[in-house]
Each structure stands twice: as structure tokens, then as C-alpha cells.
Design a protein around this motif. Structure first.
Motif, PDB file in Angstrom:
ATOM      1  N   ARG A 174       0.922  -1.196  -0.086  1.00 11.72           N
ATOM      2  CA  ARG A 174      -0.007   0.198  -0.277  1.00 11.72           C
ATOM      3  C   ARG A 174       1.026   1.170  -0.038  1.00 11.72           C
ATOM      4  NH1 ARG A 174       0.565  -1.812   5.092  1.00 11.72           N
ATOM      5  NH2 ARG A 174       1.102  -0.465   6.721  1.00 11.72           N
ATOM      6  N   THR A 175       0.148   2.318  -0.167  1.00  9.12           N
ATOM      7  CA  THR A 175       0.930   3.511  -0.175  1.00  9.12           C
ATOM      8  C   THR A 175       0.140   4.349   0.833  1.00  9.12           C
ATOM      9  OG1 THR A 175      -0.429   4.702  -1.846  1.00  9.12           O
ATOM     10  CG2 THR A 175       1.481   3.768  -2.694  1.00  9.12           C
ATOM     11  N   LYS A 176       1.083   5.278   1.490  1.00 10.38           N
ATOM     12  CA  LYS A 176       0.663   6.018   2.647  1.00 10.38           C
ATOM     13  C   LYS A 176       1.036   7.384   2.648  1.00 10.38           C
ATOM     14  CE  LYS A 176       0.319   5.972   7.635  1.00 10.38           C
ATOM     15  NZ  LYS A 176       0.452   5.172   8.703  1.00 10.38           N
ATOM     16  N   GLY A 177       0.412   8.503   2.583  1.00  8.44           N
ATOM     17  CA  GLY A 177       0.904   9.828   2.749  1.00  8.44           C
ATOM     18  C   GLY A 177       0.925  10.276   4.110  1.00  8.44           C
ATOM     19  N   ARG A 178       1.943  11.219   4.278  1.00  7.55           N
ATOM     20  CA  ARG A 178       2.197  11.711   5.628  1.00  7.55           C
ATOM     21  C   ARG A 178       2.589  13.251   5.213  1.00  7.55           C
ATOM     22  NH1 ARG A 178       6.659   8.166   9.162  1.00  7.55           N
ATOM     23  NH2 ARG A 178       6.268  10.153  10.204  1.00  7.55           N
ATOM     24  N   LEU A 179       1.945  14.121   6.412  1.00 10.24           N
ATOM     25  CA  LEU A 179       2.210  15.540   6.340  1.00 10.24           C
ATOM     26  C   LEU A 179       3.619  15.831   6.829  1.00 10.24           C
ATOM     27  CD1 LEU A 179      -1.327  16.793   7.624  1.00 10.24           C
ATOM     28  CD2 LEU A 179      -0.220  16.796   5.354  1.00 10.24           C
ATOM     29  N   PHE A 180       3.989  15.182   7.885  1.00 17.02           N
ATOM     30  CA  PHE A 180       5.230  15.353   8.624  1.00 17.02           C
ATOM     31  C   PHE A 180       5.870  13.990   8.595  1.00 17.02           C
ATOM     32  CE2 PHE A 180       8.427  16.738  11.657  1.00 17.02           C
ATOM     33  CZ  PHE A 180       9.167  17.717  10.988  1.00 17.02           C
ATOM     34  N   PRO A 181       7.011  13.607   8.581  1.00 17.94           N
ATOM     35  CA  PRO A 181       7.826  14.334   7.128  1.00 17.94           C
ATOM     36  C   PRO A 181       6.765  14.361   6.143  1.00 17.94           C
ATOM     37  CG  PRO A 181       8.891  12.369   7.782  1.00 17.94           C
ATOM     38  CD  PRO A 181       7.895  12.467   8.846  1.00 17.94           C
ATOM     39  N   GLY A 240       5.477  13.362   2.345  1.00 21.81           N
ATOM     40  CA  GLY A 240       5.701  12.451   1.261  1.00 21.81           C
ATOM     41  C   GLY A 240       4.749  11.251   1.190  1.00 21.81           C
ATOM     42  N   GLN A 241       5.057  10.631   0.200  1.00 19.77           N
ATOM     43  CA  GLN A 241       4.214   9.194   0.229  1.00 19.77           C
ATOM     44  C   GLN A 241       5.246   8.199   0.059  1.00 19.77           C
ATOM     45  OE1 GLN A 241       1.009   8.320  -0.875  1.00 19.77           O
ATOM     46  NE2 GLN A 241       0.141  10.586  -0.982  1.00 19.77           N
ATOM     47  N   TRP A 242       4.840   7.181   0.970  1.00 22.14           N
ATOM     48  CA  TRP A 242       5.676   5.884   1.006  1.00 22.14           C
ATOM     49  C   TRP A 242       5.113   4.732   0.596  1.00 22.14           C
ATOM     50  CZ3 TRP A 242      10.176   6.541   3.832  1.00 22.14           C
ATOM     51  CH2 TRP A 242      10.558   7.923   4.086  1.00 22.14           C
ATOM     52  N   LEU A 243       5.794   3.770   0.030  1.00 19.40           N
ATOM     53  CA  LEU A 243       5.145   2.429  -0.496  1.00 19.40           C
ATOM     54  C   LEU A 243       5.701   1.493   0.581  1.00 19.40           C
ATOM     55  CD1 LEU A 243       3.993   0.585  -2.475  1.00 19.40           C
ATOM     56  CD2 LEU A 243       6.053   0.324  -3.740  1.00 19.40           C
ATOM     57  N   ILE A 244       4.631   0.774   1.133  1.00 17.16           N
ATOM     58  CA  ILE A 244       4.782  -0.029   2.463  1.00 17.16           C
ATOM     59  C   ILE A 244       4.382  -1.606   1.623  1.00 17.16           C
ATOM     60  CG2 ILE A 244       4.253  -0.649   4.561  1.00 17.16           C
ATOM     61  CD1 ILE A 244       3.194   2.434   4.905  1.00 17.16           C
ATOM     62  N   VAL A 245       5.505  -2.323   2.011  1.00 19.77           N
ATOM     63  CA  VAL A 245       5.342  -3.701   1.559  1.00 19.77           C
ATOM     64  C   VAL A 245       5.365  -4.603   2.817  1.00 19.77           C
ATOM     65  CG1 VAL A 245       6.083  -5.503  -0.187  1.00 19.77           C
ATOM     66  CG2 VAL A 245       6.153  -3.082  -0.514  1.00 19.77           C
ATOM     67  N   PRO A 246       4.366  -5.255   3.215  1.00 17.43           N
ATOM     68  CA  PRO A 246       4.378  -6.172   4.327  1.00 17.43           C
ATOM     69  C   PRO A 246       4.641  -7.523   4.035  1.00 17.43           C
ATOM     70  CG  PRO A 246       2.247  -5.495   3.945  1.00 17.43           C
ATOM     71  CD  PRO A 246       3.086  -5.063   3.169  1.00 17.43           C
ATOM     72  N   LEU A 247       5.657  -8.266   4.889  1.00 12.45           N
ATOM     73  CA  LEU A 247       5.960  -9.545   4.446  1.00 12.45           C
ATOM     74  C   LEU A 247       5.347 -10.554   5.807  1.00 12.45           C
ATOM     75  CD1 LEU A 247       7.827  -8.302   2.266  1.00 12.45           C
ATOM     76  CD2 LEU A 247       9.364 -10.016   3.025  1.00 12.45           C
ATOM     77  N   PRO A 248       5.296 -11.684   5.448  1.00 14.71           N
ATOM     78  CA  PRO A 248       4.667 -12.812   6.320  1.00 14.71           C
ATOM     79  C   PRO A 248       5.693 -12.544   7.712  1.00 14.71           C
ATOM     80  CG  PRO A 248       4.806 -13.703   4.413  1.00 14.71           C
ATOM     81  CD  PRO A 248       5.456 -12.799   4.204  1.00 14.71           C
ATOM     82  N   GLY A 249       5.024 -12.525   8.840  1.00 16.24           N
ATOM     83  CA  GLY A 249       5.833 -12.199  10.099  1.00 16.24           C
ATOM     84  C   GLY A 249       5.888 -10.965  10.367  1.00 16.24           C
ATOM     85  N   ASP A 250       6.811 -10.359  11.043  1.00 16.53           N
ATOM     86  CA  ASP A 250       6.860  -8.877  11.212  1.00 16.53           C
ATOM     87  C   ASP A 250       7.727  -8.028  10.366  1.00 16.53           C
ATOM     88  OD1 ASP A 250       5.089  -9.179  13.424  1.00 16.53           O
ATOM     89  OD2 ASP A 250       6.740  -9.478  14.722  1.00 16.53           O
TER      90      ASP A 250
END
Length: 150
Positions: free
Chosen positions: A110-117, A119-129
């Protein structure tokens, strides 16, 4: 879910090929074999095929067609660089590559935007933590990245 150990570049390519078939994605593979051919062996002597320890380094570039555009460069040092729609993830362990691609093609990334700092981030979760997160440098999101926003 336990990760399978992928001891060679070739076994990582086979694992990627299996995932490509599972998700209906076509792929091309380019192999570079020998110390004089791999990208991280630029200091190798001219026409030197083996490393000083006698091993034969094998690097592969895998290009997966479709949306998102995905490429994987597998290095002889058991790590990889994965690029998803222009977002580069460096130093991903080869053992994590199949889980990473399963997350991309299975809809978990998924992508997630943040105001501070900002930017947009691409987040890739894998099995486990295990989770990989990279800043999306280009402010114009591709259609796949925009659809992945949560």
C-alpha cells in the motif's frame, strides 16, 4: 509461515518464475555469470571469471511485465534490489524476494501519505513482522500506486 532459504541466484529465479506463473505475469531473465560480468565486481581483472576464492558469481535481472512494473536484480551476495513502479528497495535479502512479490501481486502492498515528514511511502508487508518501506520520490503517482493508497 517460514521462509525457504534460497541458496543460489538460480533458485531465487525459479521461485520468482513460480510466482509469475501463479499470478499470470510474464517475465524475462537476463543472467550475468562471472566476476567480469556482474555489476558489483567492477574491480575484477579483465577476463577474470572466478572470484579470488574460486567461486563463480551469478547475477540475474528479472523483469516482470504488467502493472505494477516490477524488476528484480539478484546479486551474488544473497541480496536483491526490487523496483516497483520506479520505487527502489535496496538490500532485500534473496530469501525475502518471494514474500515481497507475493505481497505486491496479492494486494497487501500500500501507499501512505504523511504530512510530517511530508511525502508518500510505498509499504510492503511480508509474512511475520518484516515490512519494507520506501519514499516515493516522484510526486506523480502511477495508477497502480494511486490505487494502492490507504
Amino acid at each position: 509461515m517460514e521462509r525457504a532459504h534460497l541458496p543460489t541466484t538460480e533458485s531465487a529465479v525459479v521461485a520468482i518464475r513460480d510466482l509469475a506463473v501463479e499470478f499470470g505475469v510474464s517475465m524475462t531473465v537476463t543472467d550475468d555469470i562471472g566476476a567480469d560480468q556482474t555489476s558489483r565486481r567492477t574491480s575484477a581483472e579483465l577476463f577474470a571469471v572466478c572470484d579470488p576464492d574460486g567461486s563463480l558469481p551469478h547475477e540475474a535481472f528479472v523483469d516482470l511485465a504488467g502493472s505494477p512494473s516490477v524488476s528484480v536484480r539478484l546479486f551474488p551476495e544473497d541480496d536483491a534490489r526490487i523496483t516497483v513502479d520506479g520505487v527502489e528497495f535496496h538490500d532485500v535479502p534473496q530469501d525475502s524476494v518471494p514474500g515481497f512479490l507475493r505481497s505486491i501481486y496479492g494486494g497487501l502492498a500500500r501507499t501512505k501519505g504523511r504530512l510530517f515528514p511530508p511525502g508518500q511511502w510505498l509499504i510492503v508487508p511480508l509474512p511475520g513482522d518484516e515490512t519494507y518501506k520506501e519514499l516515493i520520490v516522484d510526486s506523480n503517482l502511477t495508477p497502480w500506486l494511486a490505487r494502492s493508497a490507504r
